[in-house]
Design a protein around this motif. Structure first.
Motif, mmCIF file in Angstrom:
data_model
loop_
_atom_site.group_PDB
_atom_site.id
_atom_site.type_symbol
_atom_site.label_atom_id
_atom_site.label_comp_id
_atom_site.label_asym_id
_atom_site.label_seq_id
_atom_site.Cartn_x
_atom_site.Cartn_y
_atom_site.Cartn_z
ATOM 1 N N LEU A 120 0.667 -0.876 0.147
ATOM 2 C CA LEU A 120 -0.152 -0.242 0.292
ATOM 3 C C LEU A 120 0.833 1.510 0.046
ATOM 4 C CD1 LEU A 120 -3.106 1.048 0.144
ATOM 5 C CD2 LEU A 120 -2.741 0.822 2.476
ATOM 6 N N ALA A 121 2.209 1.092 0.624
ATOM 7 C CA ALA A 121 2.833 2.582 0.371
ATOM 8 C C ALA A 121 3.250 3.003 -0.898
ATOM 9 C CB ALA A 121 4.696 2.284 1.197
ATOM 10 N N GLU A 122 3.367 1.965 -1.320
ATOM 11 C CA GLU A 122 4.030 2.663 -3.303
ATOM 12 C C GLU A 122 3.017 3.317 -3.431
ATOM 13 O OE1 GLU A 122 6.629 2.799 -4.248
ATOM 14 O OE2 GLU A 122 7.892 1.864 -2.884
ATOM 15 N N MET A 123 1.490 2.164 -3.571
ATOM 16 C CA MET A 123 -0.297 3.057 -3.730
ATOM 17 C C MET A 123 0.126 4.382 -3.440
ATOM 18 S SD MET A 123 -2.364 -0.569 -3.338
ATOM 19 C CE MET A 123 -3.493 0.310 -4.386
ATOM 20 N N LEU A 124 -0.191 4.716 -2.256
ATOM 21 C CA LEU A 124 -0.078 5.907 -1.235
ATOM 22 C C LEU A 124 1.152 6.834 -2.555
ATOM 23 C CD1 LEU A 124 0.467 4.765 2.877
ATOM 24 C CD2 LEU A 124 -2.419 5.706 0.357
ATOM 25 N N LYS A 125 1.778 5.930 -2.354
ATOM 26 C CA LYS A 125 3.488 6.797 -3.196
ATOM 27 C C LYS A 125 3.257 7.647 -4.288
ATOM 28 C CE LYS A 125 6.467 5.697 -5.516
ATOM 29 N NZ LYS A 125 8.429 4.905 -6.112
ATOM 30 N N HIS A 126 1.953 6.975 -5.334
ATOM 31 C CA HIS A 126 1.801 7.150 -6.499
ATOM 32 C C HIS A 126 0.876 8.182 -6.879
ATOM 33 C CE1 HIS A 126 3.156 2.957 -7.716
ATOM 34 N NE2 HIS A 126 4.087 3.722 -7.880
ATOM 35 N N GLY A 127 0.141 8.120 -5.652
ATOM 36 C CA GLY A 127 -0.771 9.292 -5.310
ATOM 37 C C GLY A 127 -0.145 10.392 -4.678
ATOM 38 N N LEU A 128 0.633 10.850 -3.477
ATOM 39 C CA LEU A 128 1.538 11.862 -3.533
ATOM 40 C C LEU A 128 2.203 12.529 -4.483
ATOM 41 C CD1 LEU A 128 2.954 10.841 -0.371
ATOM 42 C CD2 LEU A 128 0.695 12.308 0.060
ATOM 43 N N ILE A 129 3.398 11.711 -5.882
ATOM 44 C CA ILE A 129 3.554 12.265 -6.776
ATOM 45 C C ILE A 129 2.788 13.065 -7.589
ATOM 46 C CG2 ILE A 129 5.626 11.286 -5.385
ATOM 47 C CD1 ILE A 129 5.717 9.396 -8.119
ATOM 48 N N TYR A 130 1.809 12.117 -7.945
ATOM 49 C CA TYR A 130 1.240 12.389 -9.111
ATOM 50 C C TYR A 130 -0.051 12.654 -9.653
ATOM 51 C CZ TYR A 130 1.780 10.756 -14.485
ATOM 52 O OH TYR A 130 1.536 11.270 -15.893
ATOM 53 N N LEU A 138 -8.290 0.228 -8.032
ATOM 54 C CA LEU A 138 -7.027 0.573 -7.354
ATOM 55 C C LEU A 138 -5.415 0.156 -7.741
ATOM 56 C CD1 LEU A 138 -8.439 1.235 -3.652
ATOM 57 C CD2 LEU A 138 -7.669 3.012 -5.482
ATOM 58 N N ILE A 139 -5.128 -0.985 -7.952
ATOM 59 C CA ILE A 139 -4.148 -1.011 -8.224
ATOM 60 C C ILE A 139 -3.960 -1.462 -9.710
ATOM 61 C CG2 ILE A 139 -2.853 -3.757 -8.876
ATOM 62 C CD1 ILE A 139 -4.287 -5.149 -6.090
ATOM 63 N N TYR A 140 -5.033 -1.238 -10.402
ATOM 64 C CA TYR A 140 -4.431 -0.847 -11.674
ATOM 65 C C TYR A 140 -4.692 0.142 -12.109
ATOM 66 C CZ TYR A 140 -6.164 -0.063 -17.087
ATOM 67 O OH TYR A 140 -5.780 -0.290 -18.046
ATOM 68 N N ARG A 141 -4.715 1.325 -11.145
ATOM 69 C CA ARG A 141 -4.692 3.176 -11.077
ATOM 70 C C ARG A 141 -3.092 3.206 -11.188
ATOM 71 N NH1 ARG A 141 -3.987 6.681 -14.124
ATOM 72 N NH2 ARG A 141 -3.229 8.938 -12.904
ATOM 73 N N SER A 142 -2.467 2.334 -9.942
ATOM 74 C CA SER A 142 -0.846 2.501 -9.788
ATOM 75 C C SER A 142 0.155 1.898 -10.705
ATOM 76 C CB SER A 142 -1.379 1.854 -8.423
ATOM 77 O OG SER A 142 -0.091 2.014 -7.658
ATOM 78 N N VAL A 143 -0.815 1.031 -11.157
ATOM 79 C CA VAL A 143 0.437 0.285 -12.653
ATOM 80 C C VAL A 143 0.182 1.654 -13.356
ATOM 81 C CG1 VAL A 143 0.527 -1.599 -13.992
ATOM 82 C CG2 VAL A 143 0.009 -2.063 -12.114
ATOM 83 N N GLU A 144 -1.217 1.943 -13.601
ATOM 84 C CA GLU A 144 -1.218 2.661 -14.584
ATOM 85 C C GLU A 144 -0.126 3.605 -14.535
ATOM 86 O OE1 GLU A 144 -5.038 3.385 -16.609
ATOM 87 O OE2 GLU A 144 -5.710 4.509 -14.973
ATOM 88 N N ILE A 145 -0.339 4.531 -12.898
ATOM 89 C CA ILE A 145 0.220 5.880 -12.656
ATOM 90 C C ILE A 145 2.377 5.818 -13.088
ATOM 91 C CG2 ILE A 145 1.365 7.665 -10.940
ATOM 92 C CD1 ILE A 145 -1.348 7.217 -10.003
ATOM 93 N N LYS A 146 2.642 4.689 -12.255
ATOM 94 C CA LYS A 146 3.876 4.507 -12.351
ATOM 95 C C LYS A 146 4.532 4.196 -13.811
ATOM 96 C CE LYS A 146 7.422 1.657 -10.987
ATOM 97 N NZ LYS A 146 8.519 1.214 -10.113
ATOM 98 N N ASN A 147 3.370 3.542 -14.664
ATOM 99 C CA ASN A 147 3.936 3.407 -15.970
ATOM 100 C C ASN A 147 3.767 4.570 -16.890
ATOM 101 O OD1 ASN A 147 4.234 1.494 -18.723
ATOM 102 N ND2 ASN A 147 2.406 1.802 -18.844
ATOM 103 N N GLU A 148 2.642 5.106 -16.667
ATOM 104 C CA GLU A 148 2.649 6.840 -16.669
ATOM 105 C C GLU A 148 4.239 7.506 -16.556
ATOM 106 O OE1 GLU A 148 -0.591 9.304 -16.357
ATOM 107 O OE2 GLU A 148 -1.834 7.074 -17.076
ATOM 108 N N ILE A 149 4.599 7.210 -16.092
ATOM 109 C CA ILE A 149 5.959 7.946 -15.318
ATOM 110 C C ILE A 149 7.478 7.382 -16.054
ATOM 111 C CG2 ILE A 149 7.818 8.605 -13.853
ATOM 112 C CD1 ILE A 149 5.989 9.066 -11.300
ATOM 113 N N VAL A 150 7.279 6.256 -15.829
ATOM 114 C CA VAL A 150 8.006 5.239 -16.626
ATOM 115 C C VAL A 150 8.501 5.716 -18.113
ATOM 116 C CG1 VAL A 150 9.783 3.315 -16.687
ATOM 117 C CG2 VAL A 150 8.339 3.764 -14.722
#
Length: 357
Positions: free
Chosen positions: A179-189, A211-223
């Protein structure tokens, strides 16, 4: 509901029911010589029985197991696995499946990327953390002593298969770690995404897939914007500059209980949010909100006076450093990031003091 496949840099990420189908199609479309499944002692017991019957192939399938735990994510484990791959007839046309959490995907990806100068590999993450973090972005590697991910390569898998049914076997503390990484994705993006977590008691875990799907989407958009971490990808380091140092110190220290990755990152995010506030990048209200949300989910970590010095020492070796100065990714308001920020030692010490209060 069916979740759309996400296209990452040069590889697809499949979800739930489409994952098995994609795996079998991939195996039948490629002339592999044999298949190796890398597992740790946990995923061998809990996850392999689900994966094995789903694989449709006449190829020889070999299981390679190593002992679970971050302390085994090192070059010695890789050497053992390289030897086993060689003994079992691994060649350039072998396929490696990494079934496990972040330790397995990080290490397995590194093993596959370097064996015979690189063989195809597929990540099948089985923990929340590895689904939303380790499975995206092509980072593979191992620790060097207590220095996290010091040795590694950026090399993408053939595909990533995210099946949330594996989460049924994951203990509560490991779920919180992810969950910590998911929270991070919200905080940064994505401030709206962060706000979904403001009251953890109201989260409908049936909505967890979304929520998992959106988290993966955020990380992927950044990468996708920055695969080799020259620029915006550094945003993903928020909470990790101090978090990794804390995690490494607690891993090595005889007197400390080892922290899960997410537990260390949660502390790192509180500390780095404090620094962001003190640097005038976020308001005091935003800082207090972040601190109270994180402290409501994660137990306080106890820091003694004598712990701070060695943690500061570890910061010096952080692989995000450039030209000898420690580089932080700080938040500039919730949902935005400011990279390459230098932070004075006094401010870091002040952040620890505030965390303890």
């Amino acid at each position: 509901m069916t979740m759309q496949t996400i296209q990452a840099n040069n590889y697809p990420i499949y979800f739930n029911e489409t994952a098995t189908e994609a795996l079998n199609l991939h195996i039948s479309n490629n002339k592999y010589s044999n298949i190796f499944i890398i597992v740790d002692s946990n995923t061998n017991e809990f996850c392999l029985p689900k994966l094995l019957p789903a694989i449709e192939t006449d190829l020889n399938v070999e299981i390679i197991e190593f002992e679970a735990g971050e302390e085994n994510k090192n070059i010695e484990t890789c050497v053992e696995i390289w030897k086993v791959l060689t003994e079992l007839g691994g060649d350039r046309k072998s396929l490696v499946l990494n079934l496990g959490g972040g330790v397995v995907t990080d290490l397995g990806g590194f093993v596959a990327s370097t064996f015979k100068r690189g063989v195809d590999f597929i990540h099948i993450p089985t923990t929340l953390l590895s689904m939303v973090d380790a499975s995206v972005g092509g980072k593979n590697g191992v620790d060097l002593g207590n220095l996290k991910n010091q040795i590694g390569v950026i090399n993408v898998p053939s595909m990533v298969l995210i099946d949330t049914q594996y989460l049924e076997t994951v203990p509560q503390n490991e779920m919180r770690s992810g969950l910590a990484e998911m929270l991070k994705h919200g905080l940064i993006y994505d401030k709206k995404y962060w706000e979904e977590f403001l009251d953890i008691s109201t989260i409908d875990f049936d909505a967890l897939d979304q929520l998992i799907y959106r988290s993966v989407e955020i990380k992927n958009e950044i990468v996708k914007q920055d695969p080799t971490e020259k620029n915006i990808r550094k945003a993903l380091n928020f909470g990790h500059t101090l978090g990794h140092a804390i995690e490494g110190y607690f891993l090595e220290s005889e007197s400390k209980t080892t922290l899960l990755h997410g537990e260390a990152i949660a502390v790192g995010m509180i500390l780095e949010s404090f620094i962001s506030w003190k640097k005038g990048l976020i308001s005091k209200e935003e800082y207090i909100q972040i601190k109270s949300v994180l402290k409501s989910i994660y137990d306080d970590v106890i820091f003694e006076e004598e712990d701070i010095e060695p943690i500061m020492e570890l910061l010096i070796h952080d692989k995000k450093n450039e030209y000898g100065s420690i580089q932080f990714a700080l938040i500039e308001g919730i949902g935005k990031i400011k990279i390459n920020q230098e932070v004075e030692n006094e401010l870091i010490l002040e952040a620890f003091e505030d965390y303890k209060s």
